[in-house]
Design a protein around this motif. Structure first.
Motif, short mmCIF file in Angstrom:
data_model
loop_
_atom_site.label_atom_id
_atom_site.label_comp_id
_atom_site.label_asym_id
_atom_site.label_seq_id
_atom_site.Cartn_x
_atom_site.Cartn_y
_atom_site.Cartn_z
N GLN A 210 0.82 -1.21 0.00
CA GLN A 210 0.00 0.00 0.00
C GLN A 210 0.86 1.26 0.00
N SER A 211 1.99 1.22 0.71
CA SER A 211 2.85 2.41 0.75
C SER A 211 3.39 2.75 -0.64
N LYS A 212 3.63 1.74 -1.48
CA LYS A 212 4.09 1.99 -2.84
C LYS A 212 2.99 2.64 -3.67
N LEU A 213 1.76 2.17 -3.46
CA LEU A 213 0.64 2.78 -4.18
C LEU A 213 0.40 4.21 -3.70
N GLU A 214 0.53 4.43 -2.41
CA GLU A 214 0.36 5.79 -1.88
C GLU A 214 1.42 6.73 -2.44
N LYS A 215 2.63 6.23 -2.62
CA LYS A 215 3.69 7.05 -3.24
C LYS A 215 3.33 7.36 -4.69
N GLN A 216 2.83 6.36 -5.42
CA GLN A 216 2.40 6.58 -6.80
C GLN A 216 1.30 7.64 -6.85
N ILE A 217 0.36 7.55 -5.94
CA ILE A 217 -0.74 8.52 -5.90
C ILE A 217 -0.22 9.94 -5.65
N LYS A 218 0.75 10.04 -4.76
CA LYS A 218 1.33 11.36 -4.46
C LYS A 218 2.16 11.87 -5.64
N ASP A 219 3.01 11.00 -6.19
CA ASP A 219 3.90 11.42 -7.27
C ASP A 219 3.13 11.81 -8.53
N GLU A 220 2.05 11.08 -8.83
CA GLU A 220 1.28 11.33 -10.05
C GLU A 220 0.07 12.22 -9.79
N ASN A 221 -0.08 12.68 -8.54
CA ASN A 221 -1.18 13.57 -8.16
C ASN A 221 -2.53 12.96 -8.55
N ILE A 222 -2.74 11.72 -8.14
CA ILE A 222 -3.96 11.00 -8.46
C ILE A 222 -5.02 11.36 -7.42
N LYS A 223 -6.20 11.75 -7.88
CA LYS A 223 -7.27 12.20 -6.99
C LYS A 223 -8.35 11.11 -6.83
N ASP A 224 -9.17 11.31 -5.80
CA ASP A 224 -10.40 10.53 -5.59
C ASP A 224 -10.13 9.04 -5.39
N VAL A 225 -9.12 8.74 -4.58
CA VAL A 225 -8.79 7.35 -4.23
C VAL A 225 -8.80 7.24 -2.71
N GLU A 226 -9.39 6.16 -2.21
CA GLU A 226 -9.45 5.97 -0.76
C GLU A 226 -9.13 4.51 -0.41
N PHE A 227 -8.21 4.32 0.54
CA PHE A 227 -7.91 2.99 1.07
C PHE A 227 -8.78 2.75 2.30
N LEU A 228 -9.48 1.64 2.32
CA LEU A 228 -10.42 1.37 3.40
C LEU A 228 -9.93 0.30 4.38
N GLY A 229 -8.84 -0.37 4.06
CA GLY A 229 -8.35 -1.43 4.93
C GLY A 229 -9.20 -2.69 4.83
N LEU A 230 -8.93 -3.61 5.74
CA LEU A 230 -9.65 -4.89 5.74
C LEU A 230 -11.13 -4.67 6.01
N ALA A 231 -11.97 -5.30 5.21
CA ALA A 231 -13.42 -5.17 5.35
C ALA A 231 -14.01 -6.48 5.87
N ASP A 232 -14.77 -6.41 6.96
CA ASP A 232 -15.45 -7.59 7.46
C ASP A 232 -16.70 -7.86 6.62
N ALA A 233 -17.45 -8.90 6.96
CA ALA A 233 -18.59 -9.30 6.14
C ALA A 233 -19.61 -8.19 6.00
N ASP A 234 -19.92 -7.51 7.08
CA ASP A 234 -20.91 -6.43 7.02
C ASP A 234 -20.43 -5.28 6.14
N LYS A 235 -19.14 -4.95 6.28
CA LYS A 235 -18.58 -3.86 5.47
C LYS A 235 -18.57 -4.23 3.99
N LYS A 236 -18.21 -5.48 3.68
CA LYS A 236 -18.22 -5.93 2.29
C LYS A 236 -19.62 -5.80 1.69
N ASP A 237 -20.61 -6.22 2.47
CA ASP A 237 -21.99 -6.14 2.01
C ASP A 237 -22.36 -4.70 1.65
N LYS A 238 -22.00 -3.76 2.51
CA LYS A 238 -22.32 -2.35 2.27
C LYS A 238 -21.56 -1.82 1.04
#
Length: 334
Positions: A210-238
């Motif tokens: 994830q840190s490599k992707l975050e660096k890519q996002i910063k270096d390339e100024n990529i907008k509208d991306v969000e990391f949500l972390g591990l999702a349990d069953a309820d979160k996946k459903d939503k």
């Protein structure tokens, strides 16, 4: 029928674990007696009628299974279970779950070659059949010289109740790992007008990728991306309920249960020809694009986002119909 399933552990983040739980529950509903044997972690739960045993309690089972289903192969646990079956004259089948796919064999190549040829191969030869989830997986098994009878049966799925407010969200759900092609998708995402859309990445960080992707996002100024972390069953459903589009940019997968889950929730899909999901293009419920291609991902994204919500909703309903008619547990268990 008395069926015993064996897997070293049920990790919350494992697609194999999801499959094992769902197939055990489906077999219970079909009227079979089901036992699950494991060695270590038990992070998922079964139907209360499934008997769950630690490996150490296997000899106290009290009855002889009619069939044993061994899941995955690169563990001493799987070897011990197969040897137990041979000693007790119990028929067994093996699901490789992609363990013999070329990309998997490349990691720890020498150790796996020794393990395969000196421990696994003689035992796999005694299996009643090898279960594969796709033709690509079957070809991979044949390529390493397995001569077994093979059966190709896709993974089944439960069909969730449809509903929920769709948002301008593109969802990736899975391990945040190098082999998932997320860097390519981010480049494609950065090359189009987002027009109010967001790209959500849900899943556990794998080897600090994830840190490599975050660096890519910063270096390339990529907008509208969000990391949500591990999702349990309820979160996946939503997440599935609110997503209007699902993406799996992996250049190579043996099945990809997350694609099936997205279809079951009525979410159209973008995936690559390195996955066995050509049917999403054939049934017009998604895009099946060339792997390792930013241009192909950009083109699919542009087509998906230029239409109105009704077009994606209609594609999603076709995906739901595909999941119901071809991949529901009722269909797979026929």
């Amino acid at each position: 029928m008395r069926i015993l399933h064996a897997l070293r552990g049920l990790e919350a983040t494992s697609g194999i674990s999801s499959f094992v739980v769902e197939v055990c529950n489906a077999q219970i509903r079909a009227g079979h007696d089901v036992v699950f044997v494991y060695q270590r972690s038990l992070e998922r739960t079964f139907d209360e009628k499934v008997i769950v045993l630690n490996e150490g309690d296997l000899n106290c089972l009290g009855f002889k299974p009619d069939i044993v289903h061994v899941h995955a192969i690169w563990t001493p646990f799987s070897v011990r279970i197969m040897r137990w079956c041979v000693r007790n004259n119990i028929p067994f089948i093996v699901s490789t779950h992609g363990c013999l796919m070329p990309r998997v064999l490349q990691k720890g190549r020498l150790k796996k070659w020794v393990f395969l040829n000196f421990l696994l191969r003689p035992l796999l030869a005694k299996a009643r059949c090898i279960h594969c989830t796709s033709e690509d997986e079957k070809r991979a098994c044949e390529k390493v010289g397995l001569k077994n009878k093979f059966t190709v049966i896709p993974i089944g799925c439960d069909l969730p109740r449809l509903g929920g407010e769709k948002k301008k969200e593109i969802l990736f759900l899975g391990r945040v790992a190098e082999e998932k092609g997320l860097d390519l998708f981010l480049s494609a995402w950065n090359s189009i007008d987002h027009n109010g859309w967001r790209f959500l990445i849900a899943g556990p960080d794998w080897l600090d990728y994830q840190s490599k992707l975050e660096k890519q996002i910063k270096d390339e100024n990529i907008k509208d991306v969000e990391f949500l972390g591990l999702a349990d069953a309820d979160k996946k459903d939503k997440l599935y309920r609110s997503a209007s589009l699902f993406v799996l940019p992996s250049p190579n997968e043996n099945f990809s249960i997350v694609v099936l889950d997205a279809l079951a929730y009525g979410v159209p899909v973008i995936c690559t020809k390195g996955t066995p999901w050509g049917c999403v293009a054939e049934k017009e419920c998604g895009w099946w694009v060339e792997p390792n291609s930013v241009a192909a991902l950009k083109d699919a994204l542009s087509q998906a986002l230029k239409g109105d919500s009704e077009i994606l909703a209609t594609m999603g309903l076709r995906g739901r119909n595909l999941a119901e008619t071809e991949y529901s547990w009722a269909k797979v268990n026929e």
